[in-house]
Design a protein around this motif. Structure first.
Motif, mmCIF file in Angstrom:
data_model
loop_
_atom_site.group_PDB
_atom_site.id
_atom_site.type_symbol
_atom_site.label_atom_id
_atom_site.label_comp_id
_atom_site.label_asym_id
_atom_site.label_seq_id
_atom_site.Cartn_x
_atom_site.Cartn_y
_atom_site.Cartn_z
ATOM 1 N N GLU A 1 0.846 -1.193 0.000
ATOM 2 C CA GLU A 1 0.000 0.000 0.000
ATOM 3 C C GLU A 1 0.879 1.240 0.000
ATOM 4 N N PRO A 2 0.467 2.276 -0.709
ATOM 5 C CA PRO A 2 1.239 3.518 -0.634
ATOM 6 C C PRO A 2 0.983 4.215 0.697
ATOM 7 N N PRO A 3 1.808 5.188 1.049
ATOM 8 C CA PRO A 3 1.579 5.910 2.295
ATOM 9 C C PRO A 3 0.200 6.549 2.284
ATOM 10 N N ASN A 4 -0.505 6.475 3.392
ATOM 11 C CA ASN A 4 -1.826 7.079 3.430
ATOM 12 C C ASN A 4 -1.847 8.413 4.162
ATOM 13 N N LEU A 5 -0.680 8.833 4.602
ATOM 14 C CA LEU A 5 -0.609 10.145 5.251
ATOM 15 C C LEU A 5 0.487 10.961 4.575
ATOM 16 N N PRO A 6 0.304 12.276 4.519
ATOM 17 C CA PRO A 6 1.224 13.113 3.757
ATOM 18 C C PRO A 6 2.548 13.331 4.478
ATOM 19 N N VAL A 7 3.556 13.648 3.727
ATOM 20 C CA VAL A 7 4.874 13.856 4.315
ATOM 21 C C VAL A 7 5.015 15.287 4.835
ATOM 22 N N HIS A 8 4.293 16.192 4.222
ATOM 23 C CA HIS A 8 4.243 17.574 4.716
ATOM 24 C C HIS A 8 2.813 17.896 5.101
ATOM 25 N N MET A 9 2.658 18.532 6.218
ATOM 26 C CA MET A 9 1.312 18.904 6.617
ATOM 27 C C MET A 9 1.268 20.360 7.046
ATOM 28 N N PHE A 10 0.216 21.060 6.610
ATOM 29 C CA PHE A 10 0.095 22.467 6.993
ATOM 30 C C PHE A 10 -0.458 22.564 8.408
ATOM 31 N N GLU A 11 0.116 23.477 9.136
ATOM 32 C CA GLU A 11 -0.337 23.679 10.502
ATOM 33 C C GLU A 11 -1.802 24.098 10.471
ATOM 34 N N HIS A 12 -2.118 24.988 9.558
ATOM 35 C CA HIS A 12 -3.497 25.405 9.366
ATOM 36 C C HIS A 12 -3.893 24.995 7.960
ATOM 37 N N PRO A 13 -4.926 24.167 7.824
ATOM 38 C CA PRO A 13 -5.342 23.739 6.489
ATOM 39 C C PRO A 13 -5.596 24.949 5.606
ATOM 40 N N GLN A 14 -5.254 24.820 4.328
ATOM 41 C CA GLN A 14 -5.374 25.968 3.438
ATOM 42 C C GLN A 14 -6.615 25.816 2.560
ATOM 43 N N ARG A 15 -7.401 26.864 2.533
ATOM 44 C CA ARG A 15 -8.683 26.807 1.827
ATOM 45 C C ARG A 15 -8.463 26.726 0.320
ATOM 46 N N ILE A 16 -9.249 25.902 -0.324
ATOM 47 C CA ILE A 16 -9.179 25.804 -1.780
ATOM 48 C C ILE A 16 -10.585 25.943 -2.342
ATOM 49 N N GLU A 17 -10.624 26.217 -3.641
ATOM 50 C CA GLU A 17 -11.905 26.220 -4.342
ATOM 51 C C GLU A 17 -11.963 24.913 -5.092
ATOM 52 N N ALA A 18 -13.002 24.135 -4.867
ATOM 53 C CA ALA A 18 -13.023 22.825 -5.501
ATOM 54 C C ALA A 18 -14.336 22.585 -6.213
ATOM 55 N N LEU A 19 -14.256 21.793 -7.248
ATOM 56 C CA LEU A 19 -15.460 21.345 -7.937
ATOM 57 C C LEU A 19 -15.570 19.855 -7.652
ATOM 58 N N ALA A 20 -16.661 19.483 -6.975
ATOM 59 C CA ALA A 20 -16.748 18.088 -6.546
ATOM 60 C C ALA A 20 -18.167 17.591 -6.675
ATOM 61 N N GLU A 21 -18.239 16.284 -6.726
ATOM 62 C CA GLU A 21 -19.547 15.646 -6.805
ATOM 63 C C GLU A 21 -20.211 15.708 -5.434
ATOM 64 N N ILE A 22 -21.531 15.985 -5.418
ATOM 65 C CA ILE A 22 -22.199 15.932 -4.125
ATOM 66 C C ILE A 22 -22.882 14.578 -3.981
ATOM 67 N N PRO A 23 -23.016 14.036 -2.805
ATOM 68 C CA PRO A 23 -22.650 14.653 -1.541
ATOM 69 C C PRO A 23 -21.211 14.377 -1.115
ATOM 70 N N ASP A 24 -20.628 13.290 -1.533
ATOM 71 C CA ASP A 24 -19.324 13.002 -0.942
ATOM 72 C C ASP A 24 -18.321 12.482 -1.967
ATOM 73 N N GLY A 25 -18.319 13.074 -3.138
ATOM 74 C CA GLY A 25 -17.342 12.664 -4.136
ATOM 75 C C GLY A 25 -16.030 13.407 -3.938
ATOM 76 N N PRO A 26 -14.942 12.879 -4.513
ATOM 77 C CA PRO A 26 -13.667 13.595 -4.441
ATOM 78 C C PRO A 26 -13.706 14.811 -5.364
ATOM 79 N N PRO A 27 -12.850 15.766 -5.155
ATOM 80 C CA PRO A 27 -12.855 16.917 -6.055
ATOM 81 C C PRO A 27 -12.412 16.520 -7.456
ATOM 82 N N LEU A 28 -12.992 17.164 -8.451
ATOM 83 C CA LEU A 28 -12.576 16.908 -9.840
ATOM 84 C C LEU A 28 -11.458 17.846 -10.229
#
Lengths: 482, 290
Positions: free
Chosen positions: A384-411
């Motif tokens: 399995e590949p790593p499931n956690l990132p190697v760098h993590m932001f102290e404060h998550p950074q807001r992004i604009e995303a286009l995603a399927e509702i209700p719980d799809g990943p962003p496109l």
């Protein structure tokens, strides 16, 4: 109102009101009292007095108490010590009055209230007679009691001492009786020193003050050797070392280094001291030289001589500890860190940093409380590949995303003004807030591992579940994968 | 089962001594025969190596690459793992986030083996790096530099390289947000993220890097490889081009049944504003948010 020597000569006395004083001396220069400056000066005085004894206490206003039990002979007796102290203070432009007595209260009363004499030594047993002539205020009691006693016709300590004590206690409280007993030398208390007494102290005095940094360092090295011999007898090592440099003019400079393991080896400690001196924001200023160097060893702990095993592993640990100490001395303990895992699902809390210096202790308590230290850093399943990132932001950074509702990943999503087209995605990994911690623990997060068309891998999450928690969940980048 | 094989593999690897090619401290390879053959065995230990993130956004990959390789170096000694010191500037942290130990563990790099140093000034990471490289009990030192600070010049890197040669510690200098700068590094690599081989259900696969040998004191340079890092094997693998076909990313949608209107609606709405209640017929369940 306090007055200077010159003012005193003009007939002004302390305690006079400013208006009265102005009336008597029209050209009077008056300044507001600066408590902070007074306090700072007194602290300096106390620092300076450290040269005579490690037990120094402040006696405000304007007084310092020294416990010189067992120290006087180092200076050639009580008289010589007093002369030395007095001479140094006069040199520094101060008016001082000193008294040596068997109890601190007696000495205090005599130093503060004897008129005419600036220096006094009271032999043991003569306290009562000596203080008899002093005014009652010398007891250091409340002004009301002082006034009441004066109205009753008791002006001196002698008057008071001649009275039966029980009625006095009944009228004025036992506080007065205790004070009286202490000033009369019937009861002894020890002073509360300003700085805790270190378990191991060595010092070196110089007839001629030294000023060169090399000499200072050589002396410190010599003192460390001396301290090491003392520690060796006790089977201990120290974790904090403080060198106090006493300048001839009374200024005291303290240099402090700490190690992560108890030690008494001279060379590594010296290296830390050199490091400390190199990184001082304000360099050492010897002025007219130092005439006393003292080394105090603190935080002593049992020290085990490391057995050098054949493969040299023990040595390796010591080497690394020395590196940690050195970097810590140079950049601060908070700059040299190790990671500790925590038992939580909230990613940003699942690991924290501790100063590398404290890590061994920390680890000890940590592994004792949690029975599975090996699981602290679990690697993912093979394949399995790593499931956690190697760098993590102290404060998550807001992004604009286009995603399927209700719980799809962003496109696709826009982060830092760059549009990323998602080529691969995995998720959601749902992480519920720790509602037991606080009321507003946040919203549920759905994490996705996504990879964009260029091959960059991100850890993004949607904050909040559609319709159940929020209508307009936000998207964030929280980490970057390798 | 696979766990057992995996452990055996690791044991085997530690039993076989690393081959030396006339280098004083030996070499550590990628585990990819093609690359190792080109390098004459691998990257020289106790030598300064440099990686450049191709773009700022590749810094995580550059970190991952260095951590993976460092794990190969630190894992060589089977008796006791020697610690690794990682020095970062606060500047890098604000750009690409903090080092996340669980993520390092995911690469097979044991965070318990890591001493992390955080400094503010470029001059400080250099002196801290030099100090660490001198400590013979370390496996390696990773020094991350942001941009091209003037202190980090040829002399400074030469100093690092000399200290490394003396102590046997392998330093990696990670650089980002700068063009190539003169340095005394033995090899210099450019690292960029590369599309990974998709796993089941089009999930992102193993960490994949495009690595380019920009400089190699002992041979030719300019070669590029695409490698995957396998934390369970503890080695890199060449990535085959056919693995990297990008599949279409709509696994959940499927084709709509003919004749039926799509469910949901497609509207592009500005973030944090309600969707107009219009029953648009052509619709798909996508929504712009955030």
């Amino acid at each position: 109102m306090a007055v200077s020597r010159e003012a005193m000569a003009l007939g002004l006395t302390p305690g006079l009101t400013l208006a009265d004083a102005r009336a008597r001396v029209p050209g009077l220069v008056a300044m507001d009292r600066d408590r902070t400056a007074d306090r700072a000066w007194l602290e300096l005085m106390a620092d300076f007095c450290d040269r005579y004894t490690p037990l120094v206490a402040l006696d405000e206003p304007g007084g310092v108490l020294l416990d010189i039990t067992g120290c006087a002979h180092l200076f050639g007796g009580e008289r010589a010590l007093q002369d030395d102290l007095q001479a140094r203070c006069i040199k520094a432009g101060m008016d001082v009055r000193t008294a040596i007595a068997a109890t601190p209260d007696t000495a205090r009363a005599i130093a503060r209230f004897t008129i005419g004499k600036t220096q006094a030594i009271i032999p043991t047993g003569q306290e009562a007679e000596t203080v008899a002539t002093l005014p009652i205020a010398a007891l250091g009691i409340d002004r009301d009691i002082d006034l009441a006693l004066n109205h009753a016709g008791l002006a001196t300590i002698g008057d008071l001492a001649a009275r039966p004590r029980t009625p006095l206690a009944a009228r004025f409280g036992t506080g007065l009786i205790t004070k009286l007993a202490r000033v009369l030398g019937e009861e002894d208390i020890s002073i509360v020193p300003r700085r805790p007494l270190p378990p191991c102290t060595v010092e070196r005095r110089f007839g001629e003050p030294i000023g060169r940094q090399e000499d200072v360092l050589a002396t410190i090295e010599h003192l460390i050797e001396q301290a090491a011999r003392m520690l060796e007898k006790r089977g201990e090592g120290g974790k904090s070392f403080e060198a106090s440099l006493f300048r001839t003019d009374g200024a005291v400079r303290r240099l402090r280094v700490e190690t992560s393991l108890p030690t008494r080896a001279g060379k590594p400690i010296m290296r830390l001291f050199r490091e400390r001196i190199d990184t001082l924001a304000d360099p050492l200023d010897p002025g007219f030289g130092y005439d006393l160097l003292r080394l105090s060893v603190g935080a002593c702990a049992p020290f085990q001589q490391a057995q050098t095993s054949l493969d040299g592993h023990e040595m390796a640990d010591e080497d690394v500890a020395a590196l940690i100490d050195q970097l810590g001395t140079r950049y601060g303990k908070q700059a040299v860190l190790r990671f500790v895992g925590a038992q939580t699902h909230i990613p940003e809390r699942a690991a924290y940093e501790v100063p590398a210096k404290d890590y061994p202790d920390h680890r000890l308590t940590h592994t004792q409380s949690i029975a599975m230290p090996d699981l602290e850093w679990a690697a993912p399943e093979p394949g399995e590949p790593p499931n956690l990132p190697v760098h993590m932001f102290e404060h998550p950074q807001r992004i604009e995303a286009l995603a399927e509702i209700p719980d799809g990943p962003p496109l696709k999503f826009r982060w830092r003004r760059v549009l990323h087209e998602v080529a691969r995605a995995e998720g959601p990994q749902r992480i519920a807030p720790e509602w037991w911690r606080s009321e507003d623990a946040g919203l549920t997060r759905d994490y996705y591992r996504v990879e964009d068309t260029k091959g960059r891998r991100f850890w993004v999450f949607r904050e909040g579940l559609y319709s159940r928690e929020t209508e307009h969940p936000g998207w964030f980048v929280h980490g970057l994968f390798a | 089962m696979s766990q057992a094989i995996h452990q055996l593999r690791r044991q085997l690897e530690t039993l076989a001594p690393s081959q030396t090619y006339g280098l004083k401290h030996g070499q550590v390879g990628f585990g990819v025969s093609e690359i190792d053959a080109h390098l004459g065995g691998g990257l020289g230990l106790a030598m300064l190596h440099e990686t450049y993130a191709a773009e700022t956004a590749d810094m995580a990959s550059s970190s991952g690459f260095a951590a993976s390789f460092m794990q190969r170096i630190a894992g060589r000694d089977r008796r006791k793992k020697r610690p690794v010191v990682w020095i970062r500037q606060t500047m890098s942290e604000s750009e690409t986030g903090r080092l996340y130990p669980h993520g390092l563990a995911g690469l097979g790099f044991d965070p318990a083996n890591l001493i992390f140093v955080r400094v503010r000034q470029p001059i400080h990471f250099l002196s801290a790096g030099l100090e660490a490289v001198r400590c013979t009990s370390l496996a390696g030192v990773i020094i991350e530099a942001w941009g091209a600070p003037k202190e980090l010049d040829l002399t400074a890197t030469r100093r690092l390289a000399l200290a490394a040669e003396k102590s046997g510690v392998t330093p990696f200098l990670l650089r980002a947000a700068t063009d190539e700068q003169p340095s005394a590094a033995f090899t210099r690599w450019q690292v960029a993220s590369a599309p990974s081989r998709a796993l089941e259900a089009n999930a992102p696969g193993h960490p994949t890097f495009d690595i380019t040998l920009l400089r190699n004191k002992a041979g030719t340079h300019g070669q590029s490889w695409r490698v995957e890092w396998h934390h369970d094997l503890g080695q890199f693998q060449l990535s085959k081009p056919e693995w990297n076909r990008v599949q279409s990313v709509r696994p959940r949608l499927g084709k709509p049944a003919p004749g039926k209107p799509l469910s949901g609606r497609v509207v592009s709405v500005p973030a944090r504003q309600p969707v107009a209640a219009s029953g648009s017929p052509t619709a798909s369940p996508f929504k712009r948010t955030g």
